[in-house]
Write a protein that holds these residues in place. Structure first.
Motif, mmCIF file in Angstrom:
data_model
loop_
_atom_site.group_PDB
_atom_site.id
_atom_site.type_symbol
_atom_site.label_atom_id
_atom_site.label_comp_id
_atom_site.label_asym_id
_atom_site.label_seq_id
_atom_site.Cartn_x
_atom_site.Cartn_y
_atom_site.Cartn_z
ATOM 1 N N ILE A 16 17.014 18.047 21.129
ATOM 2 C CA ILE A 16 16.985 19.198 20.226
ATOM 3 C C ILE A 16 15.821 18.983 19.256
ATOM 4 O O ILE A 16 15.830 18.054 18.438
ATOM 5 C CB ILE A 16 18.303 19.332 19.452
ATOM 6 C CG1 ILE A 16 19.454 19.652 20.405
ATOM 7 C CG2 ILE A 16 18.192 20.413 18.375
ATOM 8 C CD1 ILE A 16 19.382 20.994 21.090
ATOM 9 N N ASP A 22 24.301 16.809 17.301
ATOM 10 C CA ASP A 22 24.989 17.446 18.421
ATOM 11 C C ASP A 22 26.179 18.290 17.966
ATOM 12 O O ASP A 22 26.414 19.382 18.497
ATOM 13 C CB ASP A 22 25.459 16.382 19.415
ATOM 14 C CG ASP A 22 24.319 15.842 20.270
ATOM 15 O OD1 ASP A 22 23.277 16.522 20.360
ATOM 16 O OD2 ASP A 22 24.482 14.750 20.838
ATOM 17 N N VAL A 25 24.907 21.559 16.644
ATOM 18 C CA VAL A 25 24.427 22.423 17.727
ATOM 19 C C VAL A 25 25.590 23.092 18.441
ATOM 20 O O VAL A 25 25.583 24.312 18.679
ATOM 21 C CB VAL A 25 23.578 21.595 18.724
ATOM 22 C CG1 VAL A 25 23.269 22.420 19.977
ATOM 23 C CG2 VAL A 25 22.287 21.135 18.062
ATOM 24 N N HIS A 26 26.604 22.317 18.775
ATOM 25 C CA HIS A 26 27.750 22.888 19.476
ATOM 26 C C HIS A 26 28.491 23.905 18.607
ATOM 27 O O HIS A 26 28.948 24.945 19.107
ATOM 28 C CB HIS A 26 28.697 21.773 19.921
ATOM 29 C CG HIS A 26 28.182 20.980 21.079
ATOM 30 N ND1 HIS A 26 27.959 21.526 22.324
ATOM 31 C CD2 HIS A 26 27.825 19.676 21.190
ATOM 32 C CE1 HIS A 26 27.496 20.608 23.155
ATOM 33 N NE2 HIS A 26 27.402 19.467 22.493
ATOM 34 N N ALA A 49 16.916 22.140 25.968
ATOM 35 C CA ALA A 49 18.136 21.498 25.457
ATOM 36 C C ALA A 49 19.163 22.519 24.977
ATOM 37 O O ALA A 49 20.368 22.350 25.214
ATOM 38 C CB ALA A 49 17.781 20.536 24.327
ATOM 39 N N TRP A 50 18.723 23.576 24.297
ATOM 40 C CA TRP A 50 19.665 24.603 23.836
ATOM 41 C C TRP A 50 20.241 25.367 25.023
ATOM 42 O O TRP A 50 21.438 25.676 25.061
ATOM 43 C CB TRP A 50 18.982 25.569 22.875
ATOM 44 C CG TRP A 50 18.745 25.038 21.511
ATOM 45 C CD1 TRP A 50 17.619 24.404 21.061
ATOM 46 C CD2 TRP A 50 19.649 25.097 20.399
ATOM 47 N NE1 TRP A 50 17.768 24.068 19.734
ATOM 48 C CE2 TRP A 50 18.989 24.481 19.296
ATOM 49 C CE3 TRP A 50 20.926 25.616 20.216
ATOM 50 C CZ2 TRP A 50 19.588 24.372 18.039
ATOM 51 C CZ3 TRP A 50 21.528 25.505 18.968
ATOM 52 C CH2 TRP A 50 20.860 24.886 17.896
ATOM 53 N N ARG A 53 22.925 23.182 26.772
ATOM 54 C CA ARG A 53 24.179 23.114 26.023
ATOM 55 C C ARG A 53 24.917 24.449 26.054
ATOM 56 O O ARG A 53 26.142 24.495 26.151
ATOM 57 C CB ARG A 53 23.903 22.659 24.593
ATOM 58 C CG ARG A 53 23.608 21.161 24.493
ATOM 59 C CD ARG A 53 22.848 20.821 23.220
ATOM 60 N NE ARG A 53 22.699 19.397 23.050
ATOM 61 C CZ ARG A 53 21.844 18.639 23.752
ATOM 62 N NH1 ARG A 53 21.081 19.198 24.684
ATOM 63 N NH2 ARG A 53 21.741 17.334 23.526
ATOM 64 N N THR A 56 26.391 24.997 29.614
ATOM 65 C CA THR A 56 27.485 24.067 29.866
ATOM 66 C C THR A 56 28.776 24.558 29.229
ATOM 67 O O THR A 56 29.866 24.412 29.796
ATOM 68 C CB THR A 56 27.130 22.665 29.340
ATOM 69 O OG1 THR A 56 25.948 22.196 29.997
ATOM 70 C CG2 THR A 56 28.256 21.686 29.603
ATOM 71 N N SER A 57 28.653 25.156 28.048
ATOM 72 C CA SER A 57 29.846 25.619 27.336
ATOM 73 C C SER A 57 30.295 27.011 27.762
ATOM 74 O O SER A 57 31.437 27.395 27.508
ATOM 75 C CB SER A 57 29.594 25.610 25.821
ATOM 76 O OG SER A 57 28.610 26.567 25.464
#
Length: 249
Positions: A16, A22, A25-26, A49-50, A53, A56-57
């Motif tokens: 990031i 982290d 970010v989440h 990276a964003w 993430r 993935t979520s």
């Protein structure tokens, strides 16, 4: 070694490219991303990276990223493919300010990339042109935690580069946006980011003494560390805001 090459190495251990941990970010993505099928656009996506993430979520999320650094886009493509997100991801190798698309996006993300558009409000204007009705913008930008002194200005900044936090938010709201959430990076997040940036670059240089760019990389890390510790530490702030249009066009 050019600037994108230095940045790619410096972000090895902190993908990031901003002073955000982290957990932050989440939490930001959880607030910004809708559930179900949706589209995200990352303007200045770097190594993805964003996007990684976010996808993935949210398994139903389709994401596109724009960046003009081929090395980081190659890394993004590998990371997204390895994570099983390659078929839901598209990467565009071009200047983010010049990107056009037939799609509109439920979330437009631009964190730490206002320089690519010429400032804060031009970044928001670019994001607005890509935003679907009712969509949100996740914007990350610098501000002055306190008035910059001579040491900060001597480290490569000008006083007019940024405003304080209140003025920054006032400019955004006056431009027709409403903040729904915000995160101000902590000093710990800044320190983690800067130690990682300078440490990753220094480690690479020391582990590759035969490389023709190792001396340049070691100097870049030392210069960056000095500017941070002797210049802008505790003065330069970073805020990430979730924004919606105050009135829909």
């Amino acid at each position: 070694m050019d600037r994108p090459g230095i940045s790619a190495i410096a972000h090895t251990d902190h993908p990031i490219a901003a002073p955000l941990g982290d957990d932050s970010v989440h939490a930001l993505l959880d607030r910004a991303l809708p559930h179900g099928d949706a589209r995200l656009l990352d303007l200045g996506c770097g190594s993805g990276a964003w996007m990684l993430r976010a996808q993935t979520s949210r398994p139903g999320l389709r994401a596109e990223g724009v960046d003009n650094a081929p090395e980081t886009l190659a890394a993004a493509r590998c990371a997204l493919t390895d994570a099983g997100c390659g078929d839901r991801s598209v990467l565009h190798a071009q200047d983010a300010a010049e990107f056009t698309s037939p799609h509109r996006y439920d979330v437009v993300l631009s964190v730490g990339a206002t320089h690519a558009f010429g400032g804060l409000l031009p970044t928001l204007e670019a994001a607005r042109t890509h935003l679907a009705p009712g969509g949100g913008v996740l914007l990350g930008a610098c501000f002055w935690e306190r008035e910059p002194g001579r040491a900060t200005l001597d480290s490569g900044f000008a006083a007019e580069d940024f405003d304080d936090l209140a003025t920054t938010v006032d400019r955004i709201t006056a431009d027709g946006w409403t903040p729904l959430h915000g995160h101000v990076s902590t000093l710990q997040e800044w320190d983690d980011y800067e130690w990682s940036w300078t440490g990753s670059l220094s480690r690479w240089a020391l582990e590759h003494p035969e490389h023709p760019d190792s001396g340049q990389a070691l100097k870049a890390a030392a210069d960056h560390r000095a500017a941070w510790l002797h210049g802008y530490r505790g003065t330069l702030g970073f805020v990430t805001l979730l924004l919606h249009r105050t009135t829909r066009p």
